[in-house]
Design a protein around this motif. Structure first.
Motif, mmCIF file in Angstrom:
data_model
loop_
_atom_site.group_PDB
_atom_site.id
_atom_site.type_symbol
_atom_site.label_atom_id
_atom_site.label_comp_id
_atom_site.label_asym_id
_atom_site.label_seq_id
_atom_site.Cartn_x
_atom_site.Cartn_y
_atom_site.Cartn_z
ATOM 1 N N LEU A 30 -6.415 -2.628 -0.381
ATOM 2 C CA LEU A 30 -7.797 -3.078 -0.366
ATOM 3 C C LEU A 30 -8.058 -3.950 -1.590
ATOM 4 O O LEU A 30 -7.973 -3.491 -2.729
ATOM 5 C CB LEU A 30 -8.750 -1.877 -0.371
ATOM 6 C CG LEU A 30 -8.766 -1.014 0.884
ATOM 7 C CD1 LEU A 30 -9.543 0.277 0.620
ATOM 8 C CD2 LEU A 30 -9.365 -1.771 2.051
ATOM 9 N N TYR B 66 -9.245 1.446 7.783
ATOM 10 C CA TYR B 66 -9.559 2.336 6.672
ATOM 11 C C TYR B 66 -10.833 3.119 6.985
ATOM 12 O O TYR B 66 -11.774 2.595 7.582
ATOM 13 C CB TYR B 66 -9.779 1.533 5.391
ATOM 14 C CG TYR B 66 -8.510 1.083 4.713
ATOM 15 C CD1 TYR B 66 -7.788 1.946 3.902
ATOM 16 C CD2 TYR B 66 -8.031 -0.224 4.867
ATOM 17 C CE1 TYR B 66 -6.631 1.540 3.257
ATOM 18 C CE2 TYR B 66 -6.874 -0.639 4.232
ATOM 19 C CZ TYR B 66 -6.179 0.251 3.432
ATOM 20 O OH TYR B 66 -5.035 -0.156 2.806
ATOM 21 N N LEU C 81 -10.656 8.343 0.675
ATOM 22 C CA LEU C 81 -10.087 7.238 1.444
ATOM 23 C C LEU C 81 -8.943 7.713 2.327
ATOM 24 O O LEU C 81 -8.029 8.401 1.865
ATOM 25 C CB LEU C 81 -9.572 6.152 0.483
ATOM 26 C CG LEU C 81 -8.995 4.890 1.120
ATOM 27 C CD1 LEU C 81 -10.088 4.098 1.848
ATOM 28 C CD2 LEU C 81 -8.339 4.012 0.044
ATOM 29 N N SER C 82 -8.993 7.337 3.599
ATOM 30 C CA SER C 82 -7.906 7.620 4.534
ATOM 31 C C SER C 82 -7.750 6.409 5.449
ATOM 32 O O SER C 82 -8.527 5.446 5.367
ATOM 33 C CB SER C 82 -8.197 8.888 5.338
ATOM 34 O OG SER C 82 -9.452 8.793 5.993
ATOM 35 N N ALA C 83 -6.762 6.450 6.329
ATOM 36 C CA ALA C 83 -6.509 5.277 7.160
ATOM 37 C C ALA C 83 -5.799 5.669 8.447
ATOM 38 O O ALA C 83 -5.119 6.701 8.518
ATOM 39 C CB ALA C 83 -5.684 4.247 6.395
ATOM 40 N N GLU D 144 -7.457 0.450 -3.983
ATOM 41 C CA GLU D 144 -6.758 1.610 -3.429
ATOM 42 C C GLU D 144 -6.236 2.542 -4.522
ATOM 43 O O GLU D 144 -6.421 3.760 -4.461
ATOM 44 C CB GLU D 144 -5.595 1.147 -2.552
ATOM 45 C CG GLU D 144 -4.821 2.282 -1.913
ATOM 46 C CD GLU D 144 -3.658 1.793 -1.080
ATOM 47 O OE1 GLU D 144 -2.533 2.307 -1.270
ATOM 48 O OE2 GLU D 144 -3.854 0.901 -0.244
ATOM 49 N N SER E 251 0.834 -1.199 0.000
ATOM 50 C CA SER E 251 0.000 0.000 0.000
ATOM 51 C C SER E 251 0.869 1.249 0.000
ATOM 52 O O SER E 251 1.892 1.314 0.674
ATOM 53 C CB SER E 251 -0.907 0.009 1.234
ATOM 54 O OG SER E 251 -1.567 1.244 1.367
ATOM 55 N N ARG F 216 -4.411 -1.780 10.497
ATOM 56 C CA ARG F 216 -4.896 -0.618 9.753
ATOM 57 C C ARG F 216 -6.423 -0.569 9.796
ATOM 58 O O ARG F 216 -7.086 -1.597 9.608
ATOM 59 C CB ARG F 216 -4.417 -0.641 8.311
ATOM 60 C CG ARG F 216 -5.044 0.463 7.437
ATOM 61 C CD ARG F 216 -4.288 0.687 6.163
ATOM 62 N NE ARG F 216 -2.991 1.312 6.418
ATOM 63 C CZ ARG F 216 -2.159 1.721 5.461
ATOM 64 N NH1 ARG F 216 -2.481 1.561 4.176
ATOM 65 N NH2 ARG F 216 -1.006 2.271 5.768
ATOM 66 N N ALA G 89 -1.029 6.830 5.881
ATOM 67 C CA ALA G 89 -1.966 6.665 6.985
ATOM 68 C C ALA G 89 -1.553 7.513 8.189
ATOM 69 O O ALA G 89 -0.381 7.854 8.358
ATOM 70 C CB ALA G 89 -2.039 5.195 7.382
ATOM 71 N N TRP H 201 -17.396 -3.734 4.704
ATOM 72 C CA TRP H 201 -17.141 -2.541 5.489
ATOM 73 C C TRP H 201 -18.200 -2.488 6.592
ATOM 74 O O TRP H 201 -19.147 -3.278 6.600
ATOM 75 C CB TRP H 201 -17.230 -1.277 4.622
ATOM 76 C CG TRP H 201 -16.130 -1.163 3.609
ATOM 77 C CD1 TRP H 201 -15.971 -1.920 2.481
ATOM 78 C CD2 TRP H 201 -15.039 -0.241 3.629
ATOM 79 N NE1 TRP H 201 -14.847 -1.527 1.793
ATOM 80 C CE2 TRP H 201 -14.256 -0.495 2.475
ATOM 81 C CE3 TRP H 201 -14.648 0.782 4.493
ATOM 82 C CZ2 TRP H 201 -13.111 0.237 2.176
ATOM 83 C CZ3 TRP H 201 -13.508 1.515 4.198
ATOM 84 C CH2 TRP H 201 -12.746 1.243 3.056
#
Length: 378
Positions: free
Chosen positions: A170, A266, A334-336, A319, A135, A264, A139, A232
């Motif tokens: 992902l 997400y 998208l963030s993590a 991703e 990835s 992680r 993050a 999710w």
């Protein structure tokens, strides 16, 4: 893989550009390839050309020592965009292209060249399959305590979450098997799955009805069957539970260190994403999309307690696709958060006090026993 980088098998999803050398036009294509056995492969290609989409299926034997493999394409299907934006299949006798001669090579990636029966020459760039790469998402590294504070002020119902035991990309469970040919999945695997599920469940799932198909696949996924659906949840705490649950830290001799030092979680801005992009339920090789829906929990007692949201993805590298949309729209869908695995015991204790345990998320004897196993023996 050989010394020059040519792989032994070339299964996976390849998305990239191509050039129509005859008319000087550029666009993109998607090739989904399944490895069958030995050198045998089956592929489904979708070629995008403005308001027209072409699809074709072909089989080939990949010999990594060969410089070029030639394949005759005896059938091409054409779809034309209509006024309402949908694509309609053309009359085969009125199609611009019906057959083609295809050449397959490995030159800085998968490279396809083809000549249609109408005389047009087309060539792809070197297509790469990068879903297996690490990835690249930046993050927020945080502690369990600070994570709880960070999510306190989030707008309710705007975001959804997914927990993973390591910061990997992902990908759906279907794509993680290194398969991508959804046409073959539909034709061979789904009917067998439907047959066996119907033998143990009172509800008959119609695979021709898209909502029932998605419900069946969601149920099957919750029992370990690979699907092009990614789970999710509305709850960041349930996501954290799944992330921490399947990790182990080195506390005794002989216990293997985890692949990563962080779990992680997400976070996805579902409200903004659904405002910006139409959502689809289609699971096929033509529609390239990442869509979200709340599926009907038919005979699926886990869906409600897990507060599930289904992500339907015909794209392997989710991703990278979302990062592309981030840049295109100047958004941050998208963030993590990355949290140290060393905080596992503390996090799971907090989550238990919140009522988030295996027994609550997996109703039934299996869930209760898994909960007590952790409580009594770990």
């Amino acid at each position: 893989m050989t010394q020059n980088g040519t792989p032994d098998v070339i299964s996976g999803q390849y998305i990239g550009g191509y050039t129509n050398l005859t008319i000087g036009k550029n666009s993109f294509l998607c090739v989904n390839i399944d490895h069958i056995d030995a050198g045998d492969h089956e592929a489904h290609a979708t070629i995008f050309s403005g308001d027209t989409i072409y699809t074709t299926k072909f089989s080939f034997n990949w010999i990594r020592t060969s410089q070029l493999i030639d394949v005759h394409i005896d059938s091409i299907t054409e779809y034309i965009r209509q006024a309402d934006g949908n694509f309609k299949k053309s009359d085969i006798n009125k199609q611009q292209h019906q057959t083609a001669e295809l050449s397959i090579a490995w030159v800085e990636g998968l490279r396809l060249s083809w000549k249609t029966d109408s005389g047009q020459l087309l060539q792809s760039e070197g297509l790469a399959q990068r879903a297996n790469e690490p990835s690249t998402l930046s993050a927020t590294k945080t502690t369990w305590k600070d994570f709880k504070h960070l999510i306190e002020d989030l707008e309710e119902t705007r975001y959804i979450f997914r927990g993973q035991s390591s910061p990997g990309k992902l990908r759906t469970s279907f794509h993680r098997t290194n398969r991508s040919n959804l046409s073959r999945y539909h034709k061979i695997n789904i009917p067998q799955l439907q047959h066996l599920i119907s033998s143990v469940h009172r509800n008959y799932f119609s695979i021709s009805e898209i909502s029932e198909l998605i419900s069946m696949l969601t149920l099957a996924q919750h029992h370990g069957y690979p699907t092009p659906i990614l789970d999710w949840t509305i709850s960041p705490y349930i996501a954290a539970y799944f992330a921490f649950l399947y990790t182990q830290i080195e506390s005794k001799p002989g216990i293997v260190k985890p692949f990563s030092e962080h779990i992680r979680i997400y976070q996805f801005d579902l409200k903004e994403y659904q405002n910006d992009f139409p959502q689809f339920n289609e699971i096929n090789d033509i529609s390239l999309h990442v869509s979200f829906s709340v599926t009907s929990p038919l005979d699926n007692p886990r869906a409600i307690p897990q507060q599930s949201i289904s992500c339907i993805s015909t794209i392997d590298d989710i991703e990278t696709y979302i990062e592309y949309l981030n840049k295109k729209n100047c958004k941050n869908y998208l963030s993590a958060y990355d949290i140290p695995i060393s905080e596992r015991a503390k996090a799971l204790k907090d989550l238990e006090l919140m009522g988030i345990t295996h027994a609550s998320l997996f109703p039934g004897l299996d869930g209760m026993c898994a909960y007590l196993k952790h409580k009594h023996f770990q």
